[in-house]
Design a protein around this motif. Structure first.
Motif, PDB file in Angstrom:
ATOM      1  N   ARG A  35       0.844  -1.185   0.000  1.00 52.32           N
ATOM      2  CA  ARG A  35       0.000   0.000   0.000  1.00 52.32           C
ATOM      3  C   ARG A  35       0.884   1.241   0.000  1.00 52.32           C
ATOM      4  NH1 ARG A  35      -1.393   2.714   3.621  1.00 52.32           N
ATOM      5  NH2 ARG A  35      -0.802   1.205   5.198  1.00 52.32           N
ATOM      6  N   ILE A  36       0.596   2.155  -0.920  1.00 52.62           N
ATOM      7  CA  ILE A  36       1.414   3.344  -1.098  1.00 52.62           C
ATOM      8  C   ILE A  36       1.239   4.282   0.083  1.00 52.62           C
ATOM      9  CG2 ILE A  36       2.007   5.212  -2.691  1.00 52.62           C
ATOM     10  CD1 ILE A  36       2.124   2.274  -3.800  1.00 52.62           C
ATOM     11  N   ASN A  37       2.348   4.821   0.583  1.00 51.75           N
ATOM     12  CA  ASN A  37       2.309   5.799   1.670  1.00 51.75           C
ATOM     13  C   ASN A  37       2.103   7.181   1.066  1.00 51.75           C
ATOM     14  OD1 ASN A  37       2.567   7.311   3.968  1.00 51.75           O
ATOM     15  ND2 ASN A  37       4.774   7.006   4.178  1.00 51.75           N
ATOM     16  N   THR A  38       0.851   7.628   1.027  1.00 53.28           N
ATOM     17  CA  THR A  38       0.543   8.899   0.371  1.00 53.28           C
ATOM     18  C   THR A  38       0.937  10.112   1.207  1.00 53.28           C
ATOM     19  OG1 THR A  38      -1.748   8.734   1.181  1.00 53.28           O
ATOM     20  CG2 THR A  38      -1.296   7.926  -1.049  1.00 53.28           C
ATOM     21  N   LEU A  39       1.493   9.891   2.401  1.00 46.87           N
ATOM     22  CA  LEU A  39       2.138  10.997   3.111  1.00 46.87           C
ATOM     23  C   LEU A  39       3.410  11.444   2.387  1.00 46.87           C
ATOM     24  CD1 LEU A  39       1.916   9.934   6.881  1.00 46.87           C
ATOM     25  CD2 LEU A  39       0.671  11.794   5.758  1.00 46.87           C
ATOM     26  N   LYS A  40       3.980  10.532   1.593  1.00 50.32           N
ATOM     27  CA  LYS A  40       5.253  10.822   0.933  1.00 50.32           C
ATOM     28  C   LYS A  40       5.143  10.921  -0.587  1.00 50.32           C
ATOM     29  CE  LYS A  40       8.314   8.717   4.396  1.00 50.32           C
ATOM     30  NZ  LYS A  40       9.395   9.681   4.502  1.00 50.32           N
ATOM     31  N   ILE A  41       4.237  10.180  -1.193  1.00 53.68           N
ATOM     32  CA  ILE A  41       4.182  10.119  -2.652  1.00 53.68           C
ATOM     33  C   ILE A  41       2.757   9.798  -3.080  1.00 53.68           C
ATOM     34  CG2 ILE A  41       4.816   7.668  -2.705  1.00 53.68           C
ATOM     35  CD1 ILE A  41       6.407   8.229  -5.276  1.00 53.68           C
ATOM     36  N   SER A  42       2.322  10.380  -4.186  1.00 57.59           N
ATOM     37  CA  SER A  42       0.982  10.074  -4.686  1.00 57.59           C
ATOM     38  C   SER A  42       0.968   8.698  -5.340  1.00 57.59           C
ATOM     39  CB  SER A  42       0.541  11.129  -5.695  1.00 57.59           C
ATOM     40  OG  SER A  42       1.273  11.006  -6.909  1.00 57.59           O
ATOM     41  N   VAL A  43      -0.226   8.132  -5.453  1.00 60.20           N
ATOM     42  CA  VAL A  43      -0.363   6.822  -6.090  1.00 60.20           C
ATOM     43  C   VAL A  43       0.095   6.896  -7.545  1.00 60.20           C
ATOM     44  CG1 VAL A  43      -2.031   5.072  -6.825  1.00 60.20           C
ATOM     45  CG2 VAL A  43      -2.202   6.078  -4.534  1.00 60.20           C
ATOM     46  N   ASP A  44      -0.303   7.955  -8.251  1.00 58.42           N
ATOM     47  CA  ASP A  44       0.085   8.083  -9.663  1.00 58.42           C
ATOM     48  C   ASP A  44       1.599   8.173  -9.820  1.00 58.42           C
ATOM     49  OD1 ASP A  44      -2.525   7.976 -10.435  1.00 58.42           O
ATOM     50  OD2 ASP A  44      -2.765  10.136 -10.699  1.00 58.42           O
ATOM     51  N   GLU A  45       2.248   8.951  -8.956  1.00 60.26           N
ATOM     52  CA  GLU A  45       3.700   9.117  -9.065  1.00 60.26           C
ATOM     53  C   GLU A  45       4.414   7.805  -8.746  1.00 60.26           C
ATOM     54  OE1 GLU A  45       7.389  10.723  -9.763  1.00 60.26           O
ATOM     55  OE2 GLU A  45       5.411  11.514 -10.282  1.00 60.26           O
ATOM     56  N   PHE A  46       3.909   7.065  -7.745  1.00 64.97           N
ATOM     57  CA  PHE A  46       4.555   5.789  -7.438  1.00 64.97           C
ATOM     58  C   PHE A  46       4.418   4.811  -8.590  1.00 64.97           C
ATOM     59  CE2 PHE A  46       4.867   1.482  -5.834  1.00 64.97           C
ATOM     60  CZ  PHE A  46       6.061   1.547  -5.147  1.00 64.97           C
ATOM     61  N   GLN A  47       3.256   4.784  -9.207  1.00 70.08           N
ATOM     62  CA  GLN A  47       3.064   3.864 -10.334  1.00 70.08           C
ATOM     63  C   GLN A  47       4.046   4.163 -11.470  1.00 70.08           C
ATOM     64  OE1 GLN A  47      -1.443   4.333 -10.390  1.00 70.08           O
ATOM     65  NE2 GLN A  47      -1.242   2.192 -10.954  1.00 70.08           N
TER      66      GLN A  47
END
Length: 452
Positions: A35-47
């Motif tokens: 699960r992406i840590n959206t405190l640090k990075i957006s889901v789109d950017e991680f993908q």
């Protein structure tokens, strides 16, 4: 795998025509998720950056399946706190609970911290997150995850639910109870759970769950929300606990959980057939790609017992040693209520009640230690900063062998301006180092280091 005979008999009785499909689900591979840590990075950017082959998990916007054979725990992005590795079904409870920035939230049975991290991402550094576990050894993992994922507004406690009620009377807007359980949904993931089930069965957990739920009402605000969950299939630990709770607290009603994602309706007929129990959800391993969970989302109605408890805590101004560190090493000002425990400096979230007497292991954002003549920043501070917050940084590409050397605790032969330096991978902080001129002295915590 060899499942207990008594368990199989129970499941056949409960599932009827679905029993054979349920049993066949154990022949497949276990599902693995992050699960992406959206405190640090957006889901789109991680993908865009992801080195893994990912497939979305339907019931959470930030969760993904990864393929068998991939090792996300052995990647620098994990050490940067960009994602949490979690069984997919376990992402459902915190996803369903409607937490918004500014809420006061309690994760009552929190260790090792997967749901705490998820709740913190929903809060977006606003509000208060009290994350508790009664088991001291498990709390150690909880603390690490709070720090690794850059959570600033968490209070980590190691207390019984009974004691917490004396400090947080009608305080919380939202409470998550991911209750200790017999773990029937964990059999495929951890075969030790099978042996534990054979020894203990479900009854000890029912007593434990009942005791925990007895404490929840007193901590929840007059119109707050409660999410109860387990990773077991036993009706006694699921519908039975919720029926008993609602019978004893008539000012609660169940909020229905959508059944559009492969979730099944809870089974009130397994305990009494009460229609008031409808709306809860079951996640079955033969109906979706996950190991299984039970969820009940409850809304509290107004009552006459509401108390306001927001006196705040005694706090101090920022110490001079810390202020000097900020001036020399950071591009941001850290302001608010500070507190010192022994030599450790914390920045507290606003609006805490008096907590003197509680066993608190982390009180807000741990900034660092006040030594005799200097301030030494913490790993927790590094993980909650952004690259641009620090005056001096060194930023490695994820493919650079130097980042792995740093994560292993090695001193690096790098020249630079003397002073505290924030080490990053692809712009995301992973820890501190101290530049001496020709070398970068490593301050990455020994307990966090990369092990081959």
């Amino acid at each position: 795998m060899q499942l207990p005979i008594d368990f199989l008999k129970r499941m056949k009785s409960l599932l009827g025509d679905e029993y054979e499909d349920f049993i066949r689900s154990y022949d497949g591979s276990k599902y693995q998720g992050l699960r992406i840590n959206t405190l640090k990075i957006s889901v789109d950017e991680f993908q865009k950056r992801s080195p893994f082959s990912l497939k979305p998990i339907p019931w959470t916007k930030d969760g993904f399946y990864y393929e068998e054979g991939e090792r996300p725990a052995k990647h620098p992005y994990y050490h940067a706190g960009l994602y949490y590795i979690q069984e997919p079904s376990a992402m459902a409870p915190a996803s369903v609970l409607d937490v918004v920035p500014g809420d006061k939230v309690l994760d009552l049975c929190a260790a090792p911290g997967g749901k705490t991290v998820q709740l913190a991402a929903k809060l977006k550094d606003k509000g208060i997150l009290v994350t508790n576990d009664i088991n001291l050894q498990r709390v150690k993992a909880l603390i690490k995850n709070v720090e690794l994922f850059g959570i600033k507004n968490a209070i980590v406690t190691n207390e019984s639910p009974e004691k917490l009620t004396r400090y947080f009377s009608r305080y919380f807007d939202k409470i998550l109870v991911d209750a200790p359980c017999s773990g029937e949904g964990m059999f495929r993931k951890d075969e030790k759970m099978v042996k534990s089930w054979e020894r203990q069965g479900v009854e000890p957990y029912v007593a434990m769950q009942r005791s925990i739920m007895d404490c929840v009402d007193g901590m929840l605000d007059a119109d707050g929300e409660l999410l109860y969950s387990t990773c077991t299939f036993s009706p006694e630990e699921n519908e039975g606990i919720i029926e008993e709770f609602i019978s004893n607290h008539e000012n609660y009603m169940i909020r229905p959980i959508s059944k559009a994602l492969g979730f099944d309706e809870g089974r009130p007929q397994w305990v009494s057939g009460r229609e008031t129990l409808r709306g809860s959800a079951r996640l079955w391993p033969h109906r979706l790609e996950g190991e299984g969970h039970f969820l009940a989302w409850l809304k509290k109605g107004h009552d006459l017992l509401r108390e306001i408890n927001a006196k705040g805590t005694d706090a101090i101004k920022a110490p001079k040693l810390f202020a000097a560190f900020v001036e020399e090493n950071l591009n941001v000002q850290l302001e608010g209520c500070f507190e010192i425990h022994n030599d450790q400096l914390y920045l507290l979230p606003d609006g805490l009640p008096p907590l003197k007497g509680l066993k608190i292991l982390r009180s807000g954002w741990l900034l660092g230690s006040l030594k005799k003549d200097r301030f030494e920043p913490s790993q927790a501070m590094a993980m909650a900063l952004s690259r641009t917050d620090a005056t001096r940084t060194v930023n490695f590409k994820v493919s650079d062998p130097m980042i792995v050397k740093y994560l292993k605790g090695e001193t690096l032969d790098i020249e630079g301006e003397k002073g505290w330096t924030l080490v990053c991978v692809d712009d995301f902080p992973v820890g501190w180092a101290k530049q001496t001129g020709t070398m970068l002295k490593n301050y990455y915590p020994p307990a966090w280091r990369w092990i081959d």
